[in-house]
Design an enzyme around this catalytic site. Structure first.
Site, short mmCIF file in Angstrom:
data_model
loop_
_atom_site.label_atom_id
_atom_site.label_comp_id
_atom_site.label_asym_id
_atom_site.label_seq_id
_atom_site.Cartn_x
_atom_site.Cartn_y
_atom_site.Cartn_z
N PHE A 107 22.80 -30.32 3.31
CA PHE A 107 23.54 -29.93 4.51
C PHE A 107 24.47 -28.75 4.17
O PHE A 107 25.17 -28.76 3.18
CB PHE A 107 24.38 -31.11 5.03
CG PHE A 107 25.21 -30.74 6.23
CD1 PHE A 107 24.61 -30.36 7.43
CD2 PHE A 107 26.60 -30.72 6.15
CE1 PHE A 107 25.37 -29.99 8.52
CE2 PHE A 107 27.37 -30.35 7.25
CZ PHE A 107 26.76 -29.99 8.44
N GLN A 108 24.45 -27.75 5.02
CA GLN A 108 25.23 -26.53 4.85
C GLN A 108 25.01 -25.88 3.49
O GLN A 108 25.94 -25.38 2.86
CB GLN A 108 26.73 -26.79 5.12
CG GLN A 108 26.99 -27.10 6.59
CD GLN A 108 28.45 -26.99 7.00
OE1 GLN A 108 29.35 -27.27 6.20
NE2 GLN A 108 28.69 -26.61 8.25
N MET B 278 27.20 5.61 22.23
CA MET B 278 26.50 6.51 21.31
C MET B 278 24.99 6.37 21.48
O MET B 278 24.26 7.37 21.43
CB MET B 278 26.91 6.21 19.86
CG MET B 278 26.38 7.21 18.86
SD MET B 278 26.91 8.90 19.22
CE MET B 278 28.37 9.02 18.18
N GLU C 169 34.03 -16.20 10.28
CA GLU C 169 34.10 -15.78 8.86
C GLU C 169 33.86 -14.29 8.68
O GLU C 169 34.39 -13.68 7.73
CB GLU C 169 33.09 -16.57 8.02
CG GLU C 169 33.45 -18.02 7.80
CD GLU C 169 32.88 -18.93 8.87
OE1 GLU C 169 32.37 -18.42 9.88
OE2 GLU C 169 32.93 -20.17 8.69
N LYS D 155 30.95 -27.69 -4.91
CA LYS D 155 31.96 -28.74 -4.68
C LYS D 155 32.39 -29.42 -5.98
O LYS D 155 33.57 -29.67 -6.21
CB LYS D 155 31.35 -29.78 -3.72
CG LYS D 155 32.16 -31.04 -3.54
CD LYS D 155 33.17 -30.91 -2.42
CE LYS D 155 33.98 -32.19 -2.29
NZ LYS D 155 34.80 -32.22 -1.10
#
Lengths: 162, 562
Positions: free
Chosen positions: B111-112, B476, B49, B161
């Site tokens: 959940f999630q 760097m 993502e 949802k």
């Protein structure tokens, strides 16, 4: 320097978190903050007391204005606004202190709002100086607990202070 | 007509002119994906993502349109945080839609579930949790409006949802109405005149242009303005391409790895005209000694940028393009005819600085210098391509040696400094312009932060060319250790690295390698001739440094030149 800032915001969930997050995220201080709905139920008013030099205050004002949910920001200038705070103080009440507490409440136009065998709880409303003075005078009598609302403020007279 | 939240979502994206969506499906956004199945919106399935957000960001930077990403709840949403923070720091207009657990489960540790609105509040321009499907169309309208207007930035919209599956009458609003949000586009005329007077009086002016010039599409106006008034121009990392790199008035980039002449000019200027720049610490060095003799004019659309780091003498709140246009309209007349004469001495001084120190590197016979690779990429493409970078030495060498002539060809994480940004951003840019050459200049460290996107590039036939300047180090950081930590290379050597050629092949891309200077150009030519994505592995001098360098906290005049 201390500043009192009135912030009109959308009365929505999460707005307080945005304002508080702005202060904490950028290292600004909040001395006190009070929030409540205005006459328009879609709008809330926050009174924030903060401190900083001129540059920091300028940043605070600009950053507040940048928030999408903030409608109006007013930096209230000394002497041009009224401010009040309410404080509840639970003081040890003994035979010696009781008359003094009553006398102080008379002088400061405070009220005894609760009484128990060993304590008096008093309510005092006023500006910053008055609250400070009353707390200083009550301290030697034995303060058990203090609760303060934080300051609310309003511009004087006809000014549109928001 | 009644529609579901999912249908409203897809239809509203179409109304906003969205053609491409970068995303990754998951449980709570399944209904949206079901609608997308029949939609003509192109969905690009990334492999992480974070990459969806960087790709949307790259898409936005090259097109000037709003980039869009769609992810699921919980980990899908938290993986967008780095992308949002990157876009926020660089003011890139994107809208990220995240799924959320149903409203009745919010706060239940479902959940999630993640409080993504809470998490992203400080790294978005604004964000929303949609609690009612009836608010959905309005919020999408507002999200796009906020992302692209004023000082642009990322907006996140969290979609529970039940909002996605809920039904309501669908009307897409014509305009967004936000009573607390009114960006100032027009610069104040009085301030503009004051600025012009200061420019006229100045004998040592410098224009310091930042990413705001690109964002407001003001490059043409800036170029015309500088040329007409003979003003030397330096840009920030974000401003590169905002002024033609080959113009004699161009001083190069300023700041920590800026050119000698840009840093000297700024430090000796009597007037600094900052346009769409924000006096970042990597630009100013020691702030008290930045442009010590200069009066400062600052044009910026964001009032909070003005007098945040330095005290500004003439602030102008407004859109860069708008303000420069107004200025251009006012610099006619005889009093503006004498510019060459008025600034002759100053240009002479700048020329002396230019001769005193030019950026250079010695390309020997055996070891490839990373700067040489960048210059060869420039030469082989004629500079006419889109360049993205990762972060670190690769980014600075690209900034120094890939001369840009045009805006919106340069993708780099300037503010946040996000390693792993360049490759997915390049994929986003390539999705916007399938026929242009898109090159990601990478390091062997950075590229491994989003290497999985090779699969995305192959699947969607996005022929991004990745040039890895492979020095076996986190270069760097190693350079700082060399200079400031007594060469104690603590955990900066990547002792184990993949075989990048085989890795490319494993993903179905082309892998190429160059280990000697004479192999560099043929590898580049071969990569450019190939129709698909290519990973080029250039084994470069492991201890080459980026110079000039102003040590952190030092004034700009204290450059390590080498």
């Amino acid at each position: 320097m201390r500043h009192t800032i009135n912030v009109l915001v959308e009365n929505e969930f999460g707005v307080l978190a945005r304002v508080a997050g702005l202060f904490s995220g950028r290292g600004f201080n909040i001395d006190s903050l009070s929030v409540a709905e205005t006459q328009d139920p879609t709008v809330s008013l926050m009174t924030i007391v903060t401190r900083g030099d001129d540059q920091i205050i300028e940043q605070i004002l600009k950053q507040l204005r940048k928030l999408v949910n903030v409608l109006k920001v007013t930096d209230l200038h000394e002497g041009q606004y009224l401010d009040r705070e309410l404080v509840l103080v639970k003081v040890a009440a003994t035979a010696e202190t009781k008359p003094e507490i009553l006398r102080l409440m008379d002088i400061f136009r405070g009220k005894i709002v609760d009484v128990s065998p060993k304590t008096y709880t008093v309510e005092v409303t006023g500006g910053e100086d008055k609250i400070r003075a009353v707390l200083e005078l009550l301290r030697p009598l034995g303060i058990k607990e203090v609760v303060r609302t934080g300051k609310v403020a309003m511009p004087r007279g006809m000014q549109n202070g928001g | 007509m009644e529609r579901t939240g999912a249908e409203i979502f897809v239809e509203s994206l179409r109304k906003e002119g969205v053609h491409t969506l970068f995303g990754y499906p998951g449980g709570v956004v399944l209904n949206i994906y079901d609608v997308l199945y029949d939609s003509d919106i192109r969905h690009i399935l990334v492999r992480h993502e974070q990459a969806a957000v960087h790709a949307a960001d790259g898409y936005a930077r090259v097109t000037g349109e709003v980039g869009v990403a769609l992810v699921t709840s919980g980990p899908g949403a938290t993986n967008t945080v780095t992308g949002l923070a990157t876009a926020y720091m660089d003011s890139v207009p994107i809208v990220v839609f995240s799924g959320q657990v149903p409203t009745h489960l919010i706060g239940n540790d479902a959940f999630q579930e993640a409080d993504i609105v809470g998490i992203t509040r400080p790294c978005t321009k604004h964000n929303y949790l949609v609690k009612d499907v009836r608010d959905l169309a309005r919020i999408i309208k507002e999200a796009f409006y906020l992302a692209r207007s004023g000082r642009p930035g990322p907006v996140l919209v969290d979609l529970p949802k039940d909002v996605i599956v809920g039904r309501t009458e669908y009307v897409y609003p014509e305009t967004a109405k936000l009573r607390g949000y009114n960006p100032t586009y027009e610069g104040h005329l009085g301030q503009i005149k004051k600025a012009l007077k200061a420019i006229h009086e100045s004998r040592r002016p410098v224009v310091y242009a930042g990413g705001g010039v690109i964002l407001s599409n003001a490059s043409r106006e800036l170029t015309e303005f500088a040329r007409r008034l003979r003003l030397p121009v330096t840009t920030t990392l974000m401003g590169l391409g905002g002024f033609p790199g080959s113009d004699p008035l161009f001083l190069g980039m300023l700041g920590m790895h800026g050119t000698y002449r840009a840093n000297m000019a700024v430090s000796h200027a009597d007037l600094l005209v900052a346009v769409g720049a924000r006096f970042d610490d990597r630009v100013t060095g020691k702030i008290d000694e930045f442009a010590p003799n200069a009066k400062i004019v600052h044009v910026d659309i964001d009032p909070t940028s003005i007098s945040k780091n330095v005290q500004v003498d003439i602030p102008i709140v407004g859109d860069a393009k708008n303000v420069l246009k107004k200025m251009l309209g006012l610099v006619h007349g005889p009093e503006w005819e004498d510019r060459d004469e008025a600034l002759r001495e100053w240009h002479g001084e700048i020329e002396a600085w230019r001769r005193a120190h030019r950026m250079d590197y010695g390309q020997g016979k055996d070891v490839i210098k990373p700067q040489y690779v960048v210059e060869q990429l420039h030469e082989a493409t004629g500079g006419r391509c889109i360049v993205s970078t990762e972060v670190g030495q690769n980014q600075m060498w690209a900034a120094q040696y890939f001369r840009l002539e045009e805006p919106r060809c340069w993708l780099t994480s300037g503010g946040l400094g996000t390693m792993g940004y360049g490759f997915p951003a390049a994929i986003g840019a390539q999705a916007a312009f399938p026929d242009r050459v898109v090159i990601d200049i990478a390091g062997d460290g950075s590229i491994q932060m989003n290497i999985q996107e090779l699969a995305t590039a192959v699947q969607y036939e996005l022929p991004v060319k990745v040039a890895i300047l492979n020095n076996g180090f986190l270069g760097m950081v190693r350079q700082w250790q060399e200079l400031f930590y007594d060469r104690r290379y603590s955990h900066t050597r990547m002792d184990v690295a993949p075989d990048f050629v085989k890795l490319a092949e494993a993903y179905g891309a082309l892998g190429l390698r160059a280990t000697r200077p004479e192999e560099v150009r043929p590898v580049i030519e071969q990569a450019l001739a190939h129709s698909g994505p290519v990973l080029m592995d250039f084994h470069v001098d492991p201890e080459e440094g980026v110079y000039p360098m102003v040590p952190a906290g030092a004034p700009l005049t204290k450059m390590l030149l080498l």
